[in-house]
Design a protein around this motif. Structure first.
Motif, PDB file in Angstrom:
ATOM      1  N   ALA A  91       0.814  -1.217   0.000  1.00 23.69           N
ATOM      2  CA  ALA A  91       0.000   0.000   0.000  1.00 23.69           C
ATOM      3  C   ALA A  91       0.847   1.265   0.000  1.00 23.69           C
ATOM      4  O   ALA A  91       0.442   2.295  -0.540  1.00 23.69           O
ATOM      5  N   GLY A  92       2.025   1.211   0.618  1.00 27.23           N
ATOM      6  CA  GLY A  92       2.884   2.386   0.735  1.00 27.23           C
ATOM      7  C   GLY A  92       3.843   2.246   1.900  1.00 27.23           C
ATOM      8  O   GLY A  92       3.874   1.222   2.584  1.00 27.23           O
ATOM      9  N   VAL A  93       4.618   3.305   2.127  1.00 24.57           N
ATOM     10  CA  VAL A  93       5.608   3.310   3.208  1.00 24.57           C
ATOM     11  C   VAL A  93       4.946   3.761   4.503  1.00 24.57           C
ATOM     12  O   VAL A  93       4.333   4.832   4.559  1.00 24.57           O
ATOM     13  N   VAL A  94       5.074   2.942   5.526  1.00 23.93           N
ATOM     14  CA  VAL A  94       4.465   3.186   6.831  1.00 23.93           C
ATOM     15  C   VAL A  94       5.549   3.693   7.781  1.00 23.93           C
ATOM     16  O   VAL A  94       6.544   3.007   8.020  1.00 23.93           O
ATOM     17  N   GLY A  95       5.372   4.889   8.326  1.00 25.90           N
ATOM     18  CA  GLY A  95       6.301   5.390   9.328  1.00 25.90           C
ATOM     19  C   GLY A  95       6.202   4.587  10.606  1.00 25.90           C
ATOM     20  O   GLY A  95       5.127   4.073  10.947  1.00 25.90           O
ATOM     21  N   ALA A  96       7.286   4.451  11.335  1.00 18.92           N
ATOM     22  CA  ALA A  96       7.290   3.635  12.554  1.00 18.92           C
ATOM     23  C   ALA A  96       8.186   4.273  13.599  1.00 18.92           C
ATOM     24  O   ALA A  96       9.223   4.858  13.274  1.00 18.92           O
ATOM     25  N   ARG A  97       7.787   4.154  14.867  1.00 18.06           N
ATOM     26  CA  ARG A  97       8.627   4.639  15.968  1.00 18.06           C
ATOM     27  C   ARG A  97       8.245   3.912  17.245  1.00 18.06           C
ATOM     28  O   ARG A  97       7.124   3.426  17.392  1.00 18.06           O
ATOM     29  N   LEU A  98       9.209   3.848  18.156  1.00 25.38           N
ATOM     30  CA  LEU A  98       8.977   3.306  19.486  1.00 25.38           C
ATOM     31  C   LEU A  98       9.028   4.450  20.481  1.00 25.38           C
ATOM     32  O   LEU A  98       9.930   5.285  20.440  1.00 25.38           O
ATOM     33  N   ASP A  99       8.045   4.486  21.386  1.00 23.28           N
ATOM     34  CA  ASP A  99       7.953   5.563  22.363  1.00 23.28           C
ATOM     35  C   ASP A  99       7.612   4.942  23.709  1.00 23.28           C
ATOM     36  O   ASP A  99       6.447   4.712  24.021  1.00 23.28           O
ATOM     37  N   GLU A 101       6.664   2.433  26.227  1.00 25.68           N
ATOM     38  CA  GLU A 101       6.025   1.118  26.139  1.00 25.68           C
ATOM     39  C   GLU A 101       5.195   0.932  24.879  1.00 25.68           C
ATOM     40  O   GLU A 101       4.651  -0.156  24.642  1.00 25.68           O
ATOM     41  N   PHE A 102       5.105   1.950  24.032  1.00 20.38           N
ATOM     42  CA  PHE A 102       4.230   1.893  22.868  1.00 20.38           C
ATOM     43  C   PHE A 102       5.011   1.831  21.562  1.00 20.38           C
ATOM     44  O   PHE A 102       6.032   2.503  21.388  1.00 20.38           O
ATOM     45  N   SER A 103       4.491   1.016  20.652  1.00 20.92           N
ATOM     46  CA  SER A 103       4.967   0.970  19.269  1.00 20.92           C
ATOM     47  C   SER A 103       3.947   1.711  18.415  1.00 20.92           C
ATOM     48  O   SER A 103       2.737   1.444  18.501  1.00 20.92           O
ATOM     49  N   TRP A 104       4.434   2.649  17.580  1.00 15.07           N
ATOM     50  CA  TRP A 104       3.550   3.488  16.770  1.00 15.07           C
ATOM     51  C   TRP A 104       3.846   3.316  15.290  1.00 15.07           C
ATOM     52  O   TRP A 104       5.004   3.148  14.891  1.00 15.07           O
ATOM     53  N   ILE A 105       2.787   3.375  14.483  1.00 14.89           N
ATOM     54  CA  ILE A 105       2.956   3.482  13.046  1.00 14.89           C
ATOM     55  C   ILE A 105       2.153   4.687  12.552  1.00 14.89           C
ATOM     56  O   ILE A 105       1.243   5.172  13.243  1.00 14.89           O
ATOM     57  N   GLU A 106       2.495   5.163  11.365  1.00 20.35           N
ATOM     58  CA  GLU A 106       1.765   6.264  10.742  1.00 20.35           C
ATOM     59  C   GLU A 106       1.332   5.817   9.350  1.00 20.35           C
ATOM     60  O   GLU A 106       2.170   5.408   8.540  1.00 20.35           O
ATOM     61  N   ALA A 107       0.035   5.855   9.088  1.00 22.73           N
ATOM     62  CA  ALA A 107      -0.497   5.340   7.832  1.00 22.73           C
ATOM     63  C   ALA A 107      -1.652   6.224   7.362  1.00 22.73           C
ATOM     64  O   ALA A 107      -2.064   7.162   8.048  1.00 22.73           O
ATOM     65  N   ARG A 108      -2.204   5.886   6.209  1.00 29.37           N
ATOM     66  CA  ARG A 108      -3.276   6.664   5.614  1.00 29.37           C
ATOM     67  C   ARG A 108      -4.567   5.839   5.596  1.00 29.37           C
ATOM     68  O   ARG A 108      -4.546   4.630   5.380  1.00 29.37           O
ATOM     69  N   ALA A 109      -5.688   6.519   5.811  1.00 25.76           N
ATOM     70  CA  ALA A 109      -6.967   5.824   5.890  1.00 25.76           C
ATOM     71  C   ALA A 109      -7.307   5.096   4.595  1.00 25.76           C
ATOM     72  O   ALA A 109      -7.908   4.017   4.621  1.00 25.76           O
ATOM     73  N   GLU A 110      -6.918   5.658   3.455  1.00 30.64           N
ATOM     74  CA  GLU A 110      -7.275   5.016   2.185  1.00 30.64           C
ATOM     75  C   GLU A 110      -6.568   3.680   1.974  1.00 30.64           C
ATOM     76  O   GLU A 110      -6.930   2.912   1.078  1.00 30.64           O
ATOM     77  N   TRP A 111      -5.554   3.404   2.777  1.00 30.01           N
ATOM     78  CA  TRP A 111      -4.879   2.104   2.681  1.00 30.01           C
ATOM     79  C   TRP A 111      -5.665   0.992   3.359  1.00 30.01           C
ATOM     80  O   TRP A 111      -5.426  -0.185   3.094  1.00 30.01           O
ATOM     81  N   ALA A 112      -6.546   1.344   4.255  1.00 30.40           N
ATOM     82  CA  ALA A 112      -7.246   0.343   5.066  1.00 30.40           C
ATOM     83  C   ALA A 112      -8.403  -0.281   4.286  1.00 30.40           C
ATOM     84  O   ALA A 112      -9.102   0.414   3.540  1.00 30.40           O
ATOM     85  N   PRO A 113      -8.624  -1.576   4.451  1.00 29.74           N
ATOM     86  CA  PRO A 113      -9.788  -2.204   3.817  1.00 29.74           C
ATOM     87  C   PRO A 113     -11.082  -1.599   4.361  1.00 29.74           C
ATOM     88  O   PRO A 113     -11.126  -1.123   5.497  1.00 29.74           O
ATOM     89  N   PRO A 114     -12.150  -1.597   3.592  1.00 32.90           N
ATOM     90  CA  PRO A 114     -13.410  -1.006   4.059  1.00 32.90           C
ATOM     91  C   PRO A 114     -14.003  -1.772   5.228  1.00 32.90           C
ATOM     92  O   PRO A 114     -13.820  -2.983   5.356  1.00 32.90           O
ATOM     93  N   ARG A 115     -14.687  -1.053   6.072  1.00 35.64           N
ATOM     94  CA  ARG A 115     -15.384  -1.627   7.215  1.00 35.64           C
ATOM     95  C   ARG A 115     -16.793  -1.038   7.268  1.00 35.64           C
ATOM     96  O   ARG A 115     -17.026   0.094   6.837  1.00 35.64           O
ATOM     97  N   THR A 116     -17.727  -1.786   7.834  1.00 33.16           N
ATOM     98  CA  THR A 116     -19.050  -1.254   8.133  1.00 33.16           C
ATOM     99  C   THR A 116     -19.055  -0.839   9.600  1.00 33.16           C
ATOM    100  O   THR A 116     -18.885  -1.673  10.495  1.00 33.16           O
ATOM    101  N   PHE A 117     -19.214   0.465   9.850  1.00 36.20           N
ATOM    102  CA  PHE A 117     -19.186   0.981  11.216  1.00 36.20           C
ATOM    103  C   PHE A 117     -20.613   1.089  11.754  1.00 36.20           C
ATOM    104  O   PHE A 117     -21.494   1.642  11.088  1.00 36.20           O
ATOM    105  N   ARG A 118     -20.821   0.544  12.950  1.00 39.78           N
ATOM    106  CA  ARG A 118     -22.117   0.634  13.609  1.00 39.78           C
ATOM    107  C   ARG A 118     -21.932   1.220  14.993  1.00 39.78           C
ATOM    108  O   ARG A 118     -21.292   0.610  15.851  1.00 39.78           O
ATOM    109  N   GLN A 119     -22.486   2.402  15.191  1.00 43.23           N
ATOM    110  CA  GLN A 119     -22.374   3.057  16.488  1.00 43.23           C
ATOM    111  C   GLN A 119     -23.541   2.662  17.381  1.00 43.23           C
ATOM    112  O   GLN A 119     -24.693   2.633  16.937  1.00 43.23           O
ATOM    113  N   TYR A 120     -23.237   2.380  18.646  1.00 37.41           N
ATOM    114  CA  TYR A 120     -24.254   2.034  19.635  1.00 37.41           C
ATOM    115  C   TYR A 120     -24.287   3.096  20.729  1.00 37.41           C
ATOM    116  O   TYR A 120     -23.384   3.925  20.837  1.00 37.41           O
TER     117      TYR A 120
END
Length: 217
Positions: A91-99, A101-120
């Motif tokens: 999909a593309g280059v994903v930024g990454a860093r460790l901070d 206790e947390f591992s972080w990545i940086e990505a774009r929403a258009e790379w993600a597969p579609p989801r059906t969101f249901r709010q309750y």
């Protein structure tokens, strides 16, 4: 049997919960997509990562039934394991860093597969949900504390591949963050924790705790 590591990604503060991830560090032992798909199906994790170049962070991601150009929790786990500044996905280059206790990545929403969101209306409604029939990939969510950005969520892949509920889903968190336009603290599944933060120019950071469960040799 191909060697692989088992990580737990998006753990709770006590180190529990999180989503299991298989990582084949020597992706060259299975260069063909068909063989990778077969191993991913056999391992039956939500996703399995094949590392094609550990220094450059080139990875290849599979569910038990399909190859993915990008997925959130596999990238968070691989970034932690490889300790590289970026990952290279189809999909593309994903930024990454460790901070801390947390591992972080940086990505774009258009790379993600579609989801059906249901709010309750409440977190209790999310807790009481039954697994829906296979079909759509459903991300059910509710505010636990809207001013604080705290969300309760559950993810149902609906693929019919034996994984009825996804314990922690980075791609869905990425899409929801882009949709809501704010930082989120998500408790998903039985107790996994996912942190997100919108970034400039359409990027979103996703972070979580990762731990090594073990290695299969």
């Amino acid at each position: 049997m191909t060697d692989y590591d088992v990580l737990r990604v998006f753990c709770a503060p006590n180190g529990g919960y999180g989503n299991e991830l298989g990582v084949v560090r020597e992706g060259s032992v299975l260069p063909d997509r068909e063989d990778r798909q077969a191993l991913a199906a056999k391992l039956a994790f939500s996703e399995t990562v094949f590392v094609d170049d550990p220094e450059r962070g080139i990875i290849d991601i599979y569910t038990p039934t399909a190859r993915l150009p990008f997925a959130g929790y596999p990238c968070v786990g691989a970034a932690w394991l490889l300790d590289v500044p970026e990952l290279v996905t189809p999909a593309g280059v994903v930024g990454a860093r460790l901070d801390g206790e947390f591992s972080w990545i940086e990505a774009r929403a258009e790379w993600a597969p579609p989801r059906t969101f249901r709010q309750y209306a409440s977190a209790a409604e999310i807790d009481d949900l039954s697994v829906p029939a296979p079909g759509e990939w459903i991300y059910a969510w509710a505010w636990e504390d809207e001013p604080a950005g705290r969300i309760r969520a559950r993810g149902f892949p609906g693929r019919g591949d034996g994984i009825e509920e996804d314990e922690a889903t980075g791609a869905a968190a990425l899409l929801l963050t882009e949709q809501l336009g704010r930082a989120l603290n998500i408790t998903q599944g039985a107790g996994s924790q996912i942190l997100t933060a919108p970034q400039p120019y359409g990027w979103v950071e996703i972070g979580g705790r990762v731990r090594l469960e073990g290695a299969e040799r």
